[in-house]
Write a protein that holds these residues in place. Sequence first.
Motif, short mmCIF file in Angstrom:
data_model
loop_
_atom_site.label_atom_id
_atom_site.label_comp_id
_atom_site.label_asym_id
_atom_site.label_seq_id
_atom_site.Cartn_x
_atom_site.Cartn_y
_atom_site.Cartn_z
N ARG A 12 -22.22 -8.80 39.61
CA ARG A 12 -21.78 -7.42 39.62
C ARG A 12 -20.28 -7.37 39.34
O ARG A 12 -19.54 -8.23 39.83
CB ARG A 12 -22.08 -6.76 40.98
CG ARG A 12 -23.56 -6.61 41.27
CD ARG A 12 -23.79 -5.83 42.56
NE ARG A 12 -25.19 -5.72 42.88
CZ ARG A 12 -26.01 -4.80 42.37
NH1 ARG A 12 -25.53 -3.91 41.51
NH2 ARG A 12 -27.27 -4.76 42.70
N PRO A 13 -19.80 -6.40 38.59
CA PRO A 13 -18.37 -6.35 38.27
C PRO A 13 -17.50 -6.19 39.51
O PRO A 13 -17.88 -5.49 40.47
CB PRO A 13 -18.25 -5.12 37.36
CG PRO A 13 -19.63 -4.89 36.83
CD PRO A 13 -20.56 -5.34 37.93
N VAL A 14 -16.36 -6.85 39.51
CA VAL A 14 -15.36 -6.70 40.56
C VAL A 14 -14.10 -6.15 39.92
O VAL A 14 -13.54 -6.77 39.01
CB VAL A 14 -15.06 -8.04 41.26
CG1 VAL A 14 -13.90 -7.88 42.22
CG2 VAL A 14 -16.29 -8.53 42.00
N GLY A 67 -9.51 -11.71 39.37
CA GLY A 67 -10.82 -12.21 39.03
C GLY A 67 -11.59 -12.71 40.23
O GLY A 67 -11.03 -13.27 41.16
N ARG A 68 -12.87 -12.48 40.20
CA ARG A 68 -13.77 -13.01 41.20
C ARG A 68 -13.62 -14.53 41.30
O ARG A 68 -13.57 -15.09 42.39
CB ARG A 68 -15.20 -12.64 40.83
CG ARG A 68 -16.28 -13.35 41.62
CD ARG A 68 -17.62 -13.23 40.92
NE ARG A 68 -17.99 -11.84 40.72
CZ ARG A 68 -18.67 -11.12 41.62
NH1 ARG A 68 -19.06 -11.67 42.74
NH2 ARG A 68 -19.00 -9.88 41.36
N GLN A 69 -13.54 -15.19 40.12
CA GLN A 69 -13.54 -16.65 40.11
C GLN A 69 -12.38 -17.23 40.88
O GLN A 69 -12.53 -18.20 41.63
CB GLN A 69 -13.52 -17.17 38.68
CG GLN A 69 -14.66 -16.66 37.82
CD GLN A 69 -14.24 -15.48 36.98
OE1 GLN A 69 -13.77 -14.48 37.50
NE2 GLN A 69 -14.43 -15.58 35.68
N GLN A 70 -11.16 -16.65 40.69
CA GLN A 70 -10.00 -17.24 41.36
C GLN A 70 -10.10 -17.07 42.86
O GLN A 70 -9.78 -17.97 43.63
CB GLN A 70 -8.69 -16.64 40.85
CG GLN A 70 -7.49 -17.36 41.43
CD GLN A 70 -6.22 -17.13 40.65
OE1 GLN A 70 -6.21 -16.48 39.62
NE2 GLN A 70 -5.12 -17.68 41.14
N THR A 71 -10.56 -15.91 43.31
CA THR A 71 -10.72 -15.70 44.75
C THR A 71 -11.76 -16.65 45.32
O THR A 71 -11.54 -17.28 46.36
CB THR A 71 -11.13 -14.25 45.04
OG1 THR A 71 -10.10 -13.36 44.58
CG2 THR A 71 -11.36 -14.03 46.53
N GLU A 72 -12.88 -16.79 44.64
CA GLU A 72 -13.94 -17.69 45.11
C GLU A 72 -13.46 -19.13 45.17
O GLU A 72 -13.71 -19.85 46.14
CB GLU A 72 -15.17 -17.57 44.20
CG GLU A 72 -15.89 -16.25 44.33
CD GLU A 72 -17.05 -16.11 43.35
OE1 GLU A 72 -17.97 -15.32 43.62
OE2 GLU A 72 -17.04 -16.81 42.30
N GLN A 73 -12.75 -19.57 44.11
CA GLN A 73 -12.33 -20.96 44.09
C GLN A 73 -11.19 -21.22 45.08
O GLN A 73 -11.11 -22.31 45.68
CB GLN A 73 -11.93 -21.39 42.68
CG GLN A 73 -10.66 -20.78 42.15
CD GLN A 73 -10.42 -21.10 40.68
OE1 GLN A 73 -11.36 -21.30 39.91
NE2 GLN A 73 -9.16 -21.13 40.27
N ASP A 74 -10.31 -20.24 45.29
CA ASP A 74 -9.24 -20.40 46.28
C ASP A 74 -9.82 -20.58 47.67
O ASP A 74 -9.41 -21.45 48.44
CB ASP A 74 -8.32 -19.18 46.26
CG ASP A 74 -7.38 -19.15 45.06
OD1 ASP A 74 -7.44 -20.09 44.24
OD2 ASP A 74 -6.61 -18.19 44.94
#
Length: 266
Positions: free
Chosen positions: A93-95, A192-199
Amino acid sequence: MASKGRNRYAAIVEEIFRRHHKSGATKIRFDRDEFEEVARDLGIARPKNLGDTIYSFKFRQELPSGIAKTAPKGYEWIIQGEGVAKYSFRLVRPVRIVPREDLVVVKIPDATPEIIGAYALGDEQALLAKVRYNRLVDIFLGIAAYSLQNHLRTTVQGIGQIEIDELYVGIDRAGRQYIIPVQAKGGKDKHGRQQTEQDIACCQEKFPNLICRSVSAQFITSSKIAMFELAIQDGDVRILAEEHYDLVPASQVSPEDLALYRARNQ
């Protein structure tokens, strides 16, 4: 990056997606090694920096329309890391994390040394410096926080190589200790979702005994900064808190401003 370079990247990424995509798929894995083969098959020059090809679509620009149009309504494709030189297209889903326009702005006496403002290289570096010198992480989270390292490059199991813009450690009045990844967004970069998730994944793996509080900072203007605390709930990135700070000369913080701030905590 020139327009020609962006078009070359888009053609390669779209062709990799086309080769792997199947109707109903929600995750499509691929390897970085495929880029060279696809570039050769398409008759275009191989990108010199394969990592930059991936990074640009993860954090800077939208995926090609040929990929985007295959997503069901209410969803979008993103690229995420799956390990060393391994990635996937993932349907999510878009963030959209953007500063609210109706939020009270808190004026902070600007403690940024003028020489820093004169020589900071790029929006991201200027933003990180202003956050650091004005103790905005401390003010925003209500804890004592200290910069541990910036531009931390490391690997995370199941994700691969990542980079955290700046990493803080903190402590509160009860002695609880925190690990705080901060992502800075300036220029054309987007949250981005990705940076938050990976952090968050990195902090949980490297600092399992500390409480992780993920923070993102974004310029609204050259002096006004939006701060977000982000968390993951039900697989989506959510905003836990948002504040806007305006870095001004101390003389511009009026008695009326101070009265407003007192009322916020009553």
